[in-house]
Design a protein around this motif. Structure first.
Motif, PDB file in Angstrom:
ATOM      1  N   PHE A  78       0.832  -1.196   0.000  1.00  0.00           N
ATOM      2  CA  PHE A  78       0.000   0.000   0.000  1.00  0.00           C
ATOM      3  C   PHE A  78       0.869   1.249   0.000  1.00  0.00           C
ATOM      4  CE2 PHE A  78       0.556  -1.199   4.437  1.00  0.00           C
ATOM      5  CZ  PHE A  78       0.789  -0.007   5.106  1.00  0.00           C
ATOM      6  N   ASP A  79       0.293   2.325  -0.483  1.00  0.00           N
ATOM      7  CA  ASP A  79       0.937   3.625  -0.479  1.00  0.00           C
ATOM      8  C   ASP A  79       0.302   4.478   0.599  1.00  0.00           C
ATOM      9  OD1 ASP A  79       1.051   3.719  -4.097  1.00  0.00           O
ATOM     10  OD2 ASP A  79       2.474   2.875  -2.683  1.00  0.00           O
ATOM     11  N   TRP A  80       1.077   5.364   1.185  1.00  0.00           N
ATOM     12  CA  TRP A  80       0.547   6.238   2.234  1.00  0.00           C
ATOM     13  C   TRP A  80       1.272   7.581   2.220  1.00  0.00           C
ATOM     14  CZ3 TRP A  80       4.052   7.979   5.860  1.00  0.00           C
ATOM     15  CH2 TRP A  80       5.233   7.220   6.029  1.00  0.00           C
ATOM     16  N   LYS A  81       0.569   8.586   2.696  1.00  0.00           N
ATOM     17  CA  LYS A  81       1.205   9.862   2.987  1.00  0.00           C
ATOM     18  C   LYS A  81       0.467  10.509   4.143  1.00  0.00           C
ATOM     19  CE  LYS A  81      -1.193  12.684  -0.509  1.00  0.00           C
ATOM     20  NZ  LYS A  81      -0.990  13.636  -1.633  1.00  0.00           N
ATOM     21  N   VAL A  82       1.168  11.358   4.863  1.00  0.00           N
ATOM     22  CA  VAL A  82       0.579  12.057   6.002  1.00  0.00           C
ATOM     23  C   VAL A  82       0.871  13.543   5.866  1.00  0.00           C
ATOM     24  CG1 VAL A  82       0.705  10.125   7.625  1.00  0.00           C
ATOM     25  CG2 VAL A  82       2.637  11.695   7.420  1.00  0.00           C
ATOM     26  N   SER A  83       0.034  14.354   6.510  1.00  0.00           N
ATOM     27  CA  SER A  83       0.314  15.773   6.616  1.00  0.00           C
ATOM     28  C   SER A  83       1.389  15.996   7.679  1.00  0.00           C
ATOM     29  CB  SER A  83      -0.955  16.537   6.986  1.00  0.00           C
ATOM     30  OG  SER A  83      -1.928  16.418   5.973  1.00  0.00           O
ATOM     31  N   LYS A  84       1.873  17.200   7.778  1.00  0.00           N
ATOM     32  CA  LYS A  84       2.930  17.523   8.740  1.00  0.00           C
ATOM     33  C   LYS A  84       2.485  17.139  10.150  1.00  0.00           C
ATOM     34  CE  LYS A  84       6.006  21.300  10.121  1.00  0.00           C
ATOM     35  NZ  LYS A  84       7.219  20.546   9.764  1.00  0.00           N
ATOM     36  N   GLY A  85       3.323  16.395  10.843  1.00  0.00           N
ATOM     37  CA  GLY A  85       3.023  15.941  12.192  1.00  0.00           C
ATOM     38  C   GLY A  85       2.162  14.694  12.245  1.00  0.00           C
ATOM     39  N   GLY A  86       1.778  14.141  11.088  1.00  0.00           N
ATOM     40  CA  GLY A  86       0.906  12.967  11.039  1.00  0.00           C
ATOM     41  C   GLY A  86       1.531  11.743  11.682  1.00  0.00           C
ATOM     42  N   ASN A  87       0.700  10.953  12.360  1.00  0.00           N
ATOM     43  CA  ASN A  87       1.173   9.793  13.116  1.00  0.00           C
ATOM     44  C   ASN A  87       0.111   8.707  13.038  1.00  0.00           C
ATOM     45  OD1 ASN A  87       2.061   7.919  14.962  1.00  0.00           O
ATOM     46  ND2 ASN A  87       2.197   9.334  16.684  1.00  0.00           N
ATOM     47  N   SER A  88       0.451   7.571  12.429  1.00  0.00           N
ATOM     48  CA  SER A  88      -0.486   6.469  12.307  1.00  0.00           C
ATOM     49  C   SER A  88       0.298   5.167  12.237  1.00  0.00           C
ATOM     50  CB  SER A  88      -1.373   6.670  11.058  1.00  0.00           C
ATOM     51  OG  SER A  88      -2.431   5.740  11.057  1.00  0.00           O
ATOM     52  N   GLY A  89      -0.321   4.113  11.696  1.00  0.00           N
ATOM     53  CA  GLY A  89       0.391   2.854  11.596  1.00  0.00           C
ATOM     54  C   GLY A  89      -0.438   1.760  10.971  1.00  0.00           C
ATOM     55  N   PHE A  90       0.245   0.681  10.586  1.00  0.00           N
ATOM     56  CA  PHE A  90      -0.394  -0.528  10.068  1.00  0.00           C
ATOM     57  C   PHE A  90      -0.232  -1.613  11.125  1.00  0.00           C
ATOM     58  CE2 PHE A  90       0.054  -4.717   8.153  1.00  0.00           C
ATOM     59  CZ  PHE A  90      -1.116  -4.813   7.433  1.00  0.00           C
ATOM     60  N   MET A  91      -1.357  -2.193  11.575  1.00  0.00           N
ATOM     61  CA  MET A  91      -1.332  -3.228  12.610  1.00  0.00           C
ATOM     62  C   MET A  91      -1.901  -4.534  12.085  1.00  0.00           C
ATOM     63  SD  MET A  91      -2.573  -1.202  16.021  1.00  0.00           S
ATOM     64  CE  MET A  91      -1.777   0.295  16.539  1.00  0.00           C
ATOM     65  N   TRP A  92      -1.521  -5.614  12.721  1.00  0.00           N
ATOM     66  CA  TRP A  92      -2.100  -6.915  12.426  1.00  0.00           C
ATOM     67  C   TRP A  92      -2.279  -7.654  13.750  1.00  0.00           C
ATOM     68  CZ3 TRP A  92       2.985  -5.718  12.054  1.00  0.00           C
ATOM     69  CH2 TRP A  92       3.901  -6.561  12.676  1.00  0.00           C
ATOM     70  N   GLY A  93      -3.049  -8.747  13.722  1.00  0.00           N
ATOM     71  CA  GLY A  93      -3.252  -9.527  14.946  1.00  0.00           C
ATOM     72  C   GLY A  93      -4.065  -8.806  15.993  1.00  0.00           C
ATOM     73  N   VAL A  94      -4.918  -7.874  15.574  1.00  0.00           N
ATOM     74  CA  VAL A  94      -5.692  -7.058  16.505  1.00  0.00           C
ATOM     75  C   VAL A  94      -6.921  -7.818  17.007  1.00  0.00           C
ATOM     76  CG1 VAL A  94      -7.141  -4.997  16.661  1.00  0.00           C
ATOM     77  CG2 VAL A  94      -4.916  -4.878  15.530  1.00  0.00           C
ATOM     78  N   SER A  95      -7.171  -7.768  18.301  1.00  0.00           N
ATOM     79  CA  SER A  95      -8.376  -8.361  18.884  1.00  0.00           C
ATOM     80  C   SER A  95      -9.418  -7.273  19.123  1.00  0.00           C
ATOM     81  CB  SER A  95      -8.048  -9.045  20.211  1.00  0.00           C
ATOM     82  OG  SER A  95      -9.245  -9.440  20.878  1.00  0.00           O
ATOM     83  N   GLU A  96     -10.684  -7.569  18.789  1.00  0.00           N
ATOM     84  CA  GLU A  96     -11.769  -6.631  19.035  1.00  0.00           C
ATOM     85  C   GLU A  96     -12.624  -7.039  20.234  1.00  0.00           C
ATOM     86  OE1 GLU A  96     -12.881  -6.386  14.529  1.00  0.00           O
ATOM     87  OE2 GLU A  96     -13.479  -4.495  15.504  1.00  0.00           O
ATOM     88  N   GLU A  97     -12.068  -7.899  21.087  1.00  0.00           N
ATOM     89  CA  GLU A  97     -12.790  -8.265  22.300  1.00  0.00           C
ATOM     90  C   GLU A  97     -13.079  -7.022  23.134  1.00  0.00           C
ATOM     91  OE1 GLU A  97     -11.095 -11.407  24.614  1.00  0.00           O
ATOM     92  OE2 GLU A  97     -10.309 -12.430  22.835  1.00  0.00           O
ATOM     93  N   ALA A  98     -14.232  -7.015  23.800  1.00  0.00           N
ATOM     94  CA  ALA A  98     -14.684  -5.835  24.535  1.00  0.00           C
ATOM     95  C   ALA A  98     -13.731  -5.431  25.655  1.00  0.00           C
ATOM     96  CB  ALA A  98     -16.079  -6.090  25.107  1.00  0.00           C
ATOM     97  N   ARG A  99     -12.933  -6.371  26.150  1.00  0.00           N
ATOM     98  CA  ARG A  99     -12.034  -6.037  27.262  1.00  0.00           C
ATOM     99  C   ARG A  99     -10.859  -5.161  26.810  1.00  0.00           C
ATOM    100  NH1 ARG A  99      -7.895 -10.372  27.967  1.00  0.00           N
ATOM    101  NH2 ARG A  99      -8.094 -11.815  26.212  1.00  0.00           N
ATOM    102  N   PHE A 100     -10.675  -5.015  25.491  1.00  0.00           N
ATOM    103  CA  PHE A 100      -9.622  -4.147  24.980  1.00  0.00           C
ATOM    104  C   PHE A 100     -10.247  -2.859  24.464  1.00  0.00           C
ATOM    105  CE2 PHE A 100      -8.032  -8.516  24.112  1.00  0.00           C
ATOM    106  CZ  PHE A 100      -7.010  -8.514  25.059  1.00  0.00           C
ATOM    107  N   GLN A 101      -9.604  -1.735  24.747  1.00  0.00           N
ATOM    108  CA  GLN A 101     -10.140  -0.441  24.335  1.00  0.00           C
ATOM    109  C   GLN A 101      -9.538   0.051  23.022  1.00  0.00           C
ATOM    110  OE1 GLN A 101      -9.756   2.599  27.316  1.00  0.00           O
ATOM    111  NE2 GLN A 101     -10.979   4.085  26.193  1.00  0.00           N
ATOM    112  N   PHE A 102      -8.269  -0.332  22.758  1.00  0.00           N
ATOM    113  CA  PHE A 102      -7.567   0.173  21.596  1.00  0.00           C
ATOM    114  C   PHE A 102      -6.879  -0.963  20.839  1.00  0.00           C
ATOM    115  CE2 PHE A 102      -7.402   3.619  24.778  1.00  0.00           C
ATOM    116  CZ  PHE A 102      -8.101   4.604  24.075  1.00  0.00           C
ATOM    117  N   PRO A 103      -6.712  -0.837  19.527  1.00  0.00           N
ATOM    118  CA  PRO A 103      -6.037  -1.875  18.742  1.00  0.00           C
ATOM    119  C   PRO A 103      -4.601  -2.121  19.193  1.00  0.00           C
ATOM    120  CG  PRO A 103      -7.215  -0.372  17.294  1.00  0.00           C
ATOM    121  CD  PRO A 103      -7.260   0.232  18.664  1.00  0.00           C
TER     122      PRO A 103
END
Length: 200
Positions: free
Chosen positions: A94-119
């Motif tokens: 994939f291709d990506w670009k961010v604006s100045k100061g942009g902060n993100s990421g590509f994750m895998w193995g993420v659980s969506e169980e309710a006991r977790f709040q964030f990926p």
């Protein structure tokens, strides 16, 4: 991930290759064809983390997914975009670009169980970042673009400036116990996915 600044994250997910097995008693089913993950002008196949309803903050146009931190996106809950399908071993480009100061990421193995709040509580991450955020700070290289976030820094710093397109080719292969990140045509990270080295 988001920070306190307003920025846009542009991600053009181009292709996908899938290796998966249906159960423990069958041979792996291998699809060697690259597949588009984004339908032009549609969110079909995607949902917000723990939320199959609204996608506030996100737009899709001609195969480009864009997230903007503005008042429309500032509602309760994480805004990470997840694939509806689950994959085991894969390659993704994939291709990506961010604006100045942009902060993100590509994750895998993420659980969506309710006991977790964030990926990021369950999913490892390849960092997507404006490279100027950590310019001149070698100690922060394990958090810069191309890093296996907070674990391994990239071996080369090849990220283009904010506002320019970058490319990732990420391989996650649990059978070979190998993760690989190719960034703008340069291999900049290789790591195990389990075992003593990963645990350490």
């Amino acid at each position: 991930k988001t920070n306190a600044m307003n920025y846009k994250l542009f991600i053009s997910l181009l292709f996908f290759i899938l290796f998966t097995s249906c159960n423990n008693n069958s041979e792996p089913k291998i699809n060697m064809e690259w597949q588009d993950l984004i339908i032009p002008n549609s969110f079909e196949g995607w949902h917000i983390y723990q939320n199959y309803g609204t996608k506030k903050g996100w737009t899709v146009n001609e195969g480009v997914l864009t997230f903007t931190t503005d008042e429309n996106s500032k509602e309760e809950g994480d805004k990470s975009l997840l694939s509806d399908k689950k994959y085991t071993n894969f390659e993704i480009k994939f291709d990506w670009k961010v604006s100045k100061g942009g902060n993100s990421g590509f994750m895998w193995g993420v659980s969506e169980e309710a006991r977790f709040q964030f990926p990021y509580e369950t999913g490892p991450e390849i960092q997507v970042l404006d490279p100027e955020v950590y310019t001149g700070n070698e100690e922060a290289h394990k958090n810069t673009a191309g890093a296996l976030y907070d674990m391994l820094p990239p071996t080369s710093l090849v990220t283009k400036p904010a506002g320019e397109w970058n490319s990732y080719h990420i391989t996650i292969n649990h059978n070979k116990n190998e993760g690989i990140v190719v960034h703008n045509g340069v291999e900049i990270n290789r790591f195990p996915l389990h075992g003593p080295e990963w645990d350490e």
